[in-house]
Design an enzyme around this catalytic site. Sequence first.
Site, short mmCIF file in Angstrom:
data_model
loop_
_atom_site.label_atom_id
_atom_site.label_comp_id
_atom_site.label_asym_id
_atom_site.label_seq_id
_atom_site.Cartn_x
_atom_site.Cartn_y
_atom_site.Cartn_z
CB SER A 264 16.81 13.26 16.86
OG SER A 264 17.26 14.07 17.72
CE1 TYR B 60 14.21 8.21 19.28
CE2 TYR B 60 16.30 9.60 19.93
CZ TYR B 60 15.09 9.55 19.73
OH TYR B 60 14.54 10.57 18.88
CB SER C 53 2.63 2.26 22.65
OG SER C 53 3.30 3.34 21.26
CE LYS D 141 13.73 9.55 16.13
NZ LYS D 141 12.54 9.16 14.64
#
Length: 340
Positions: A125, A150, A35, A154
């Site tokens: 992250s 996003y 992807s 995490k």
Amino acid sequence: MKKILVTGGLGYIGSHTVVALQSKGFDVVVIDNLSNSELSVLDGIEEISGTRPDFEEIDLRVKEDVVSFFKRNKIDGIIHFAASKAVGESVENPLLYYENNLNTLVYLLQQCQEHSIRNFIFSSSCTVYGEPDTLPITESAPVKEALSPYGNTKQISEEIIRDTCSVDSNLQSISLRYFNPIGAHESAAIGELPKGTPQNLVPYITQTAAGLRKELSVFGDDYHTPDGSCIRDYIHVVDLAEAHVVALQRLIGEKNTSNFEIFNLGTGRGSSVLEVVNAFEKVSGEKLNYKIVDRRAGDVTAVYADTQKANDELGWKTKKTMEEALSSAWSWEKKVRGLK
Ligand code: NAD
Ligand code: UD1
């Protein structure tokens, strides 16, 4: 020979980690759904290491395909990179992010339990720290409210792993919180290949220098930093890749102190956007077109890692400079664009 599953192994950080694993004698099998990557990355990996890793094109959101893979393969450890990672897209399409980043993790952890796979490394992250209260950031700094879906995936992923480890003492996991990965393998056989307009600083710089973009927008010069632009901790992707091997060896050698550990992966040094631009001009010999524009929503002022824990407990530290990273990023960009 230990067989390691690298999910997202054709992506930017995954491909460099596959090479690092191969160089330490691990047998690697990659799962990727392409992807955000291309099959030709396998050629790049083979060019560097001489070995083409096993590859299965699987979408990890399809649970029966995940189950079938683990029935067919005996795996000793998993490094889980596969995820969607564009912050802006996650704001527009949160469910895509919750599905792709969380369902896939759950399916993999279920297979760890089903097949008694002990070793699991997760790509986290520094975004989990938000705007930090103190710098440099240690692993014990609080996790702040996520600024995007996003970032939230995490945080939730780390909670899912922590909760699973707390009831399953057979499972041991390390979550690696990356700061800002940049650069490419020195061979220029693999590197970062963003689809569409790059959101991140260094690919935007190299594409501007290559003539694909008119000019770089520097997002703000009125931050409370020495030159007014934001500060980040830019880490060479090859150093980052090596940290995964060291973390895996820690798990395999049972040198971990708890069955869920977290490490920051950065250089410990902060660099401003304008410093990166200047360093790029120096290593490339190119004059970069740029202009100062307004701040980008959601950007934090300054973020850089305290690397003590990774240095002491993983026995790892970065070896490469930002100049080497920028030079390798430029060589990669030129190769991809067919420039001399
Ligand atoms: P990338 O997009 O280059 O690599 C991710 C790979 O996963 C791609 O090859 C993509 O095709 C694959 N993938 C995505 N969804 C999948 C699915 N459902 N099934 C199978 N494959 C799938 O990203 P990257 O920069 O290499 O990042 C790797 C990991 O590190 C991600 O989890 C990302 O969130 C995390 N991370 C990256 C950065 C960064 O700045 N690059 C920083 C912090 C954390
Ligand atoms: C990005 C991700 C973040 C991730 C982090 C670590 C975004 C919005 N955030 O943040 O989730 O955890 O990497 O890898 O993608 N900049 C410009 N002009 C540009 C691009 C960037 O001036 O065209 C500046 C930014 O304002 C920032 C710095 O460059 O100060 C780095 O930006 P970027 O590469 O996007 O990384 P982060 O903002 O740290």
